[in-house]
Design a protein around this motif. Structure first.
Motif, PDB file in Angstrom:
ATOM      1  N   ASN A   1      54.943  72.225  55.521  1.00  0.00           N
ATOM      2  CA  ASN A   1      54.588  73.560  56.029  1.00  0.00           C
ATOM      3  C   ASN A   1      53.771  73.443  57.320  1.00  0.00           C
ATOM      4  N   ILE A   2      54.239  72.558  58.211  1.00  0.00           N
ATOM      5  CA  ILE A   2      53.547  72.284  59.478  1.00  0.00           C
ATOM      6  C   ILE A   2      54.460  72.651  60.640  1.00  0.00           C
ATOM      7  N   GLN A   3      53.881  73.269  61.649  1.00  0.00           N
ATOM      8  CA  GLN A   3      54.587  73.579  62.889  1.00  0.00           C
ATOM      9  C   GLN A   3      53.688  73.205  64.066  1.00  0.00           C
ATOM     10  N   TYR A   4      54.286  72.579  65.088  1.00  0.00           N
ATOM     11  CA  TYR A   4      53.532  72.264  66.295  1.00  0.00           C
ATOM     12  C   TYR A   4      54.465  72.315  67.494  1.00  0.00           C
ATOM     13  N   GLN A   5      53.888  72.205  68.680  1.00  0.00           N
ATOM     14  CA  GLN A   5      54.672  72.361  69.901  1.00  0.00           C
ATOM     15  C   GLN A   5      54.431  71.213  70.857  1.00  0.00           C
ATOM     16  N   ASN A   6      55.509  70.528  71.230  1.00  0.00           N
ATOM     17  CA  ASN A   6      55.477  69.518  72.270  1.00  0.00           C
ATOM     18  C   ASN A   6      55.847  70.146  73.611  1.00  0.00           C
ATOM     19  N   GLU A   7      55.448  69.496  74.687  1.00  0.00           N
ATOM     20  CA  GLU A   7      55.771  69.983  76.028  1.00  0.00           C
ATOM     21  C   GLU A   7      56.366  68.844  76.847  1.00  0.00           C
ATOM     22  N   PHE A   8      57.418  69.167  77.615  1.00  0.00           N
ATOM     23  CA  PHE A   8      58.066  68.174  78.470  1.00  0.00           C
ATOM     24  C   PHE A   8      58.267  68.762  79.863  1.00  0.00           C
ATOM     25  N   TRP A   9      58.034  67.937  80.870  1.00  0.00           N
ATOM     26  CA  TRP A   9      58.328  68.303  82.255  1.00  0.00           C
ATOM     27  C   TRP A   9      59.391  67.337  82.782  1.00  0.00           C
ATOM     28  N   LEU A  10      60.501  67.884  83.269  1.00  0.00           N
ATOM     29  CA  LEU A  10      61.660  67.083  83.657  1.00  0.00           C
ATOM     30  C   LEU A  10      61.950  67.205  85.146  1.00  0.00           C
ATOM     31  N   THR A  11      62.539  66.151  85.701  1.00  0.00           N
ATOM     32  CA  THR A  11      63.091  66.231  87.046  1.00  0.00           C
ATOM     33  C   THR A  11      64.319  67.129  87.006  1.00  0.00           C
ATOM     34  N   PRO A  12      64.376  68.198  87.809  1.00  0.00           N
ATOM     35  CA  PRO A  12      65.488  69.163  87.711  1.00  0.00           C
ATOM     36  C   PRO A  12      66.867  68.538  87.885  1.00  0.00           C
ATOM     37  N   GLU A  13      66.999  67.566  88.775  1.00  0.00           N
ATOM     38  CA  GLU A  13      68.318  67.005  89.064  1.00  0.00           C
ATOM     39  C   GLU A  13      68.806  66.059  87.978  1.00  0.00           C
ATOM     40  N   THR A  14      67.912  65.280  87.408  1.00  0.00           N
ATOM     41  CA  THR A  14      68.332  64.227  86.481  1.00  0.00           C
ATOM     42  C   THR A  14      67.990  64.508  85.023  1.00  0.00           C
ATOM     43  N   GLY A  15      67.012  65.370  84.777  1.00  0.00           N
ATOM     44  CA  GLY A  15      66.563  65.605  83.413  1.00  0.00           C
ATOM     45  C   GLY A  15      65.623  64.539  82.893  1.00  0.00           C
ATOM     46  N   ASN A  16      65.220  63.596  83.753  1.00  0.00           N
ATOM     47  CA  ASN A  16      64.284  62.550  83.316  1.00  0.00           C
ATOM     48  C   ASN A  16      62.896  63.141  83.074  1.00  0.00           C
ATOM     49  N   VAL A  17      62.247  62.701  82.016  1.00  0.00           N
ATOM     50  CA  VAL A  17      60.912  63.190  81.674  1.00  0.00           C
ATOM     51  C   VAL A  17      59.887  62.488  82.557  1.00  0.00           C
ATOM     52  N   ILE A  18      59.070  63.276  83.257  1.00  0.00           N
ATOM     53  CA  ILE A  18      58.039  62.700  84.115  1.00  0.00           C
ATOM     54  C   ILE A  18      56.630  62.997  83.596  1.00  0.00           C
ATOM     55  N   LYS A  19      56.539  63.918  82.650  1.00  0.00           N
ATOM     56  CA  LYS A  19      55.255  64.229  82.032  1.00  0.00           C
ATOM     57  C   LYS A  19      55.525  64.859  80.674  1.00  0.00           C
ATOM     58  N   SER A  20      54.646  64.596  79.714  1.00  0.00           N
ATOM     59  CA  SER A  20      54.848  65.175  78.381  1.00  0.00           C
ATOM     60  C   SER A  20      53.542  65.269  77.622  1.00  0.00           C
ATOM     61  N   ARG A  21      53.561  66.130  76.624  1.00  0.00           N
ATOM     62  CA  ARG A  21      52.476  66.224  75.631  1.00  0.00           C
ATOM     63  C   ARG A  21      53.160  66.285  74.282  1.00  0.00           C
ATOM     64  N   GLN A  22      53.037  65.201  73.505  1.00  0.00           N
ATOM     65  CA  GLN A  22      53.767  65.077  72.251  1.00  0.00           C
ATOM     66  C   GLN A  22      52.815  64.738  71.107  1.00  0.00           C
TER      67      GLN A  22
END
Length: 235
Positions: A195-216
């Motif tokens: 009964n747990i819910q949480y939220q991760n955040e990802f910032w991607l390069t628009p052209e490639t979709g590569n993750v350059i920053k995250s909070r997990q």
């Protein structure tokens, strides 16, 4: 952590790096920069030039309210999970800190940790490809994902986690002190059995979709880890 222990860890890390590359001419410069990075209890902040001068991929990482640390890449290993779809080939990036802590990522997704003082993510397995790997920016990429996660301490094995991805918007963020355009996605994670819910955040390069920053979140009852990519791995 005492300075003496950090220096021992620094020497250990330097030896690891020396053994994993054929290029040793810049080890002296690397050692000087690592001393700046690892000695002291405050957040680590290297200059753009210092980061660029180190001949290794690197990240900043911060677990919960602990200090930000500078971490270098020591291994990049292709791996196919036994439970993933057969066509899914991924490269695991293994990042080693001065105190022998390690985090393992696949295109920015945290998939394992070792020697984390608060606990470790042991495994992430799925029969579906991670949308992060497929490219969240693509219209064809599914925006839901289910996997099984294991973590420690305690006997936490076989928990089902379901993710729902949502585009927050386009933002300009600083990467190695350079303003960079990024697509910001949120990932709502549900662990029904707890009964747990949480939220991760990802910032991607628009052209490639590569993750350059995250909070997990490392695991449902473990803290978040913030990761910023300073110098990417060049395969």
């Amino acid at each position: 952590m005492h300075i003496h222990k950090k220096l021992v860890s620094l020497i250990t890390l330097s030896l690891v790096l020396l053994n994993t590359t054929a290029c040793s001419q810049r080890i002296g410069a690397l050692n000087d920069t690592l001393k700046l990075a690892f000695i002291g209890d405050k957040d680590v902040k290297l200059s753009t030039q210092q980061v660029n001068d180190i001949p290794y991929a690197s990240i900043y990482a911060q677990i919960g309210d602990m200090s930000q640390v500078f971490i270098v890449l020591v291994f990049a290993e292709p791996k196919v999970s036994l439970t993933q779809v057969p066509t899914t080939l991924s490269t695991e990036l293994k990042w080693l800190s001065a105190d022998k802590g390690m985090i393992v990522t696949v295109n920015g997704r945290l998939v394992r940790t070792h020697n984390n003082p608060t606990g470790d993510l042991v495994a992430v397995e799925s029969t579906e490809p991670d949308p992060i790997m497929l490219g969240l920016q693509l219209a064809s990429t599914p925006k839901t994902w289910t996997r099984i996660i294991d973590w420690q301490p305690g006997y936490h094995f076989g928990y089902r986690a379901t993710s729902y991805f949502n585009l927050v918007g386009q933002e300009k963020i600083l990467i190695n002190d350079i303003p960079t355009q990024a697509l910001h996605y949120s990932e709502t994670v549900l662990v029904d059995d707890l009964n747990i819910q949480y939220q991760n955040e990802f910032w991607l390069t628009p052209e490639t979709g590569n993750v350059i920053k995250s909070r997990q979140k490392i695991a449902p009852n473990l803290p978040f880890i913030d990761i910023s990519l300073l110098k990417p791995f060049a395969s």
